[in-house]
Enzyme design. Structure first.
Site, PDB file in Angstrom:
ATOM      1  N   THR A  11       0.801  -1.221   0.000  1.00  0.00           N
ATOM      2  CA  THR A  11       0.000   0.000   0.000  1.00  0.00           C
ATOM      3  C   THR A  11       0.837   1.275   0.000  1.00  0.00           C
ATOM      4  O   THR A  11       0.298   2.370  -0.115  1.00  0.00           O
ATOM      5  CB  THR A  11      -0.943   0.026   1.213  1.00  0.00           C
ATOM      6  OG1 THR A  11      -0.164  -0.094   2.417  1.00  0.00           O
ATOM      7  CG2 THR A  11      -1.947  -1.119   1.143  1.00  0.00           C
ATOM      8  N   VAL A  14       6.128   2.941  -3.095  1.00  0.00           N
ATOM      9  CA  VAL A  14       6.926   2.008  -3.899  1.00  0.00           C
ATOM     10  C   VAL A  14       6.173   0.707  -4.118  1.00  0.00           C
ATOM     11  O   VAL A  14       6.224   0.125  -5.212  1.00  0.00           O
ATOM     12  CB  VAL A  14       8.296   1.754  -3.243  1.00  0.00           C
ATOM     13  CG1 VAL A  14       9.076   0.681  -4.010  1.00  0.00           C
ATOM     14  CG2 VAL A  14       9.122   3.047  -3.207  1.00  0.00           C
ATOM     15  N   ARG A  39      -3.284  -2.897   9.874  1.00  0.00           N
ATOM     16  CA  ARG A  39      -4.110  -1.715   9.638  1.00  0.00           C
ATOM     17  C   ARG A  39      -4.621  -1.644   8.193  1.00  0.00           C
ATOM     18  O   ARG A  39      -5.727  -1.194   7.935  1.00  0.00           O
ATOM     19  CB  ARG A  39      -3.294  -0.459   9.963  1.00  0.00           C
ATOM     20  CG  ARG A  39      -4.051   0.851   9.849  1.00  0.00           C
ATOM     21  CD  ARG A  39      -3.175   2.043  10.201  1.00  0.00           C
ATOM     22  NE  ARG A  39      -2.069   2.203   9.261  1.00  0.00           N
ATOM     23  CZ  ARG A  39      -0.806   1.926   9.522  1.00  0.00           C
ATOM     24  NH1 ARG A  39      -0.466   1.455  10.711  1.00  0.00           N
ATOM     25  NH2 ARG A  39       0.133   2.119   8.619  1.00  0.00           N
ATOM     26  N   CYS A 130      18.342   4.101  -4.092  1.00  0.00           N
ATOM     27  CA  CYS A 130      17.914   4.650  -5.382  1.00  0.00           C
ATOM     28  C   CYS A 130      19.006   5.485  -6.053  1.00  0.00           C
ATOM     29  O   CYS A 130      19.235   5.377  -7.268  1.00  0.00           O
ATOM     30  CB  CYS A 130      16.649   5.488  -5.208  1.00  0.00           C
ATOM     31  SG  CYS A 130      16.713   6.656  -3.835  1.00  0.00           S
ATOM     32  N   GLN A 157      17.908  15.209  -4.889  1.00  0.00           N
ATOM     33  CA  GLN A 157      16.963  14.108  -4.777  1.00  0.00           C
ATOM     34  C   GLN A 157      15.525  14.571  -4.546  1.00  0.00           C
ATOM     35  O   GLN A 157      15.258  15.448  -3.720  1.00  0.00           O
ATOM     36  CB  GLN A 157      17.410  13.150  -3.670  1.00  0.00           C
ATOM     37  CG  GLN A 157      18.767  12.526  -3.980  1.00  0.00           C
ATOM     38  CD  GLN A 157      19.262  11.562  -2.934  1.00  0.00           C
ATOM     39  OE1 GLN A 157      20.450  11.457  -2.689  1.00  0.00           O
ATOM     40  NE2 GLN A 157      18.363  10.813  -2.311  1.00  0.00           N
ATOM     41  N   SER A 160       9.833  12.453  -3.289  1.00  0.00           N
ATOM     42  CA  SER A 160       9.206  11.127  -3.249  1.00  0.00           C
ATOM     43  C   SER A 160      10.144  10.077  -2.670  1.00  0.00           C
ATOM     44  O   SER A 160       9.684   9.024  -2.223  1.00  0.00           O
ATOM     45  CB  SER A 160       8.746  10.704  -4.642  1.00  0.00           C
ATOM     46  OG  SER A 160       9.814  10.770  -5.569  1.00  0.00           O
ATOM     47  N   LYS A 208      25.838   5.462   2.330  1.00  0.00           N
ATOM     48  CA  LYS A 208      25.245   4.369   1.543  1.00  0.00           C
ATOM     49  C   LYS A 208      25.817   4.387   0.138  1.00  0.00           C
ATOM     50  O   LYS A 208      26.189   3.345  -0.421  1.00  0.00           O
ATOM     51  CB  LYS A 208      23.723   4.528   1.457  1.00  0.00           C
ATOM     52  CG  LYS A 208      22.933   4.167   2.688  1.00  0.00           C
ATOM     53  CD  LYS A 208      21.448   4.409   2.384  1.00  0.00           C
ATOM     54  CE  LYS A 208      20.669   4.758   3.607  1.00  0.00           C
ATOM     55  NZ  LYS A 208      19.303   5.207   3.292  1.00  0.00           N
ATOM     56  N   HIS A 237      15.526  11.657  -9.344  1.00  0.00           N
ATOM     57  CA  HIS A 237      16.767  12.125  -8.738  1.00  0.00           C
ATOM     58  C   HIS A 237      17.742  12.548  -9.833  1.00  0.00           C
ATOM     59  O   HIS A 237      17.834  11.899 -10.884  1.00  0.00           O
ATOM     60  CB  HIS A 237      17.427  11.018  -7.918  1.00  0.00           C
ATOM     61  CG  HIS A 237      16.704  10.662  -6.663  1.00  0.00           C
ATOM     62  ND1 HIS A 237      15.654  11.388  -6.161  1.00  0.00           N
ATOM     63  CD2 HIS A 237      16.914   9.639  -5.784  1.00  0.00           C
ATOM     64  CE1 HIS A 237      15.234  10.829  -5.021  1.00  0.00           C
ATOM     65  NE2 HIS A 237      15.985   9.772  -4.783  1.00  0.00           N
TER      66      HIS A 237
END
Length: 330
Positions: A11, A14, A39, A130, A157, A160, A208, A237
């Site tokens: 949900t 992504v 939920r 990403c 970036q 989103s 990262k 990005h």
């Protein structure tokens, strides 16, 4: 080959895109299972014109589903707890969180860059960050041709990348409302801060990129530094990448290499104001490179401008492509 597939975190931004990409790329899904928190259980999402109910993520439901591939985008805690559960019940978990990326037993895969690594998995494969994904799609062919010595990343970036709350912060900010997700307003602003700062003043997002690039390219000797910033763009990005090589390189030789690379589109005609931009990349699965030019401050260097849709290639599409890669060999 037909296969049962699960989307975990279905949900979310992504997760929904994973469902869309599975349909658009015509992945041979024989049965799709959608998992989310208690939920969200019972809500429905559409796939190939059919409404599918979201199931609560429990080990009992995982076992019942009996899927071949589980595509994860539900956060590190869920990936930590449930990727091994899917693996135990015979699935390959392809995880979009940061949890497994630097685990030495888990391959970190971009299909255009290191496809063979996918087949060394032990039930879990990690999807890179990403920003790293789009960078290495452009850098791998150059590394093969000229051998990279040093990389300087500067990223711009989209909101989103911070999920639904990041998108809401930009929309709310334009409307004059205060931010809820970011530490400062993002509308009409740039925030040089993504993720948490470490003791050296770098953010986890920056580190990262450093560590994942080395792992994916299989070269721990690479000298890499990064600065990552959040900009008021919805999707896509952008990255300014400065690269120094051991072997001589020219703009012409670099463009020749880049034009033949898989998953990469060269958009480079500055005389006609043609270069990659987030609006052009939005909704696509390719990585775009342009503004290719020599760095005259070093003996053998280049500047590149690299753009991709962070929700598609940077997350959902790369995950689906890994599943396609595995499924191609049965």
């Amino acid at each position: 080959m037909q296969a049962k597939v699960a989307v975990v975190g279905a949900t979310g931004v992504v997760g929904r895109m994973m469902i869309k990409v599975l349909e658009e790329r015509k992945f041979p899904v024989s049965e799709l299972h959608l998992f989310a928190s208690k939920r969200s259980a019972g809500t429905t999402l559409e796939f190939r014109g059919e409404k599918i109910a979201v199931e609560e993520l429990t080990e009992e439901n995982v076992k019942k589903a009996n899927v071949k591939y589980a595509l994860f985008s539900a956060g590190s805690d869920v990936s930590r707890d449930f990727a091994p559960v899917f693996a135990k019940h015979g699935a390959v978990a392809i995880d979009n969180s940061k949890y497994w990326r630097m685990d030495k037993t888990v391959p970190l895969v971009v299909p255009e860059v290191n496809p063979d690594s996918a087949f060394t998995h032990r039930g879990i494969i990690a999807n890179p960050n990403c920003s790293t994904i789009q960078a290495v799609v452009a850098l791998k062919p150059l590394h093969d041709a000229f051998k990279i010595k040093r990389i300087v990343y500067s990223t711009y970036q989209a909101v989103s990348g911070a999920g639904r709350q990041g998108i809401d912060d930009l929309k709310d900010g334009i409307a004059g409302k205060p931010p809820k997700k970011f530490p400062h307003p993002i509308a009409y602003n740039i925030i040089p801060h993504i993720d948490v700062f470490d003791d050296d003043g770098y953010t986890f997002e920056e580190m990262k990129m450093v560590n994942e690039t080395r792992k994916i390219l299989g070269d721990d000797s690479l000298k890499i530094t990064a600065t990552t910033a959040r900009v008021p763009v919805m999707y896509g990005h952008s990255e300014s990448i400065n690269v120094e090589f051991y072997k001589p390189v020219t703009r012409r030789s670099a463009l020749e290499v880049l034009s033949k690379a898989p998953g990469l589109v060269v958009v480079d005609d500055v005389k006609n104001n043609t270069y990659p931009m987030p609006l052009d990349a939005e909704g696509t699965d390719e990585v775009y490179v342009g503004r290719v030019r020599q760095d005259f401050s070093v003996d053998s260097g280049l500047n590149l401008w690299v753009v991709a849709d962070n929700i598609r290639k940077g997350a959902a599409s790369n995950t689906v492509q890994i599943a396609e890669l595995l499924n191609s060999r049965g």
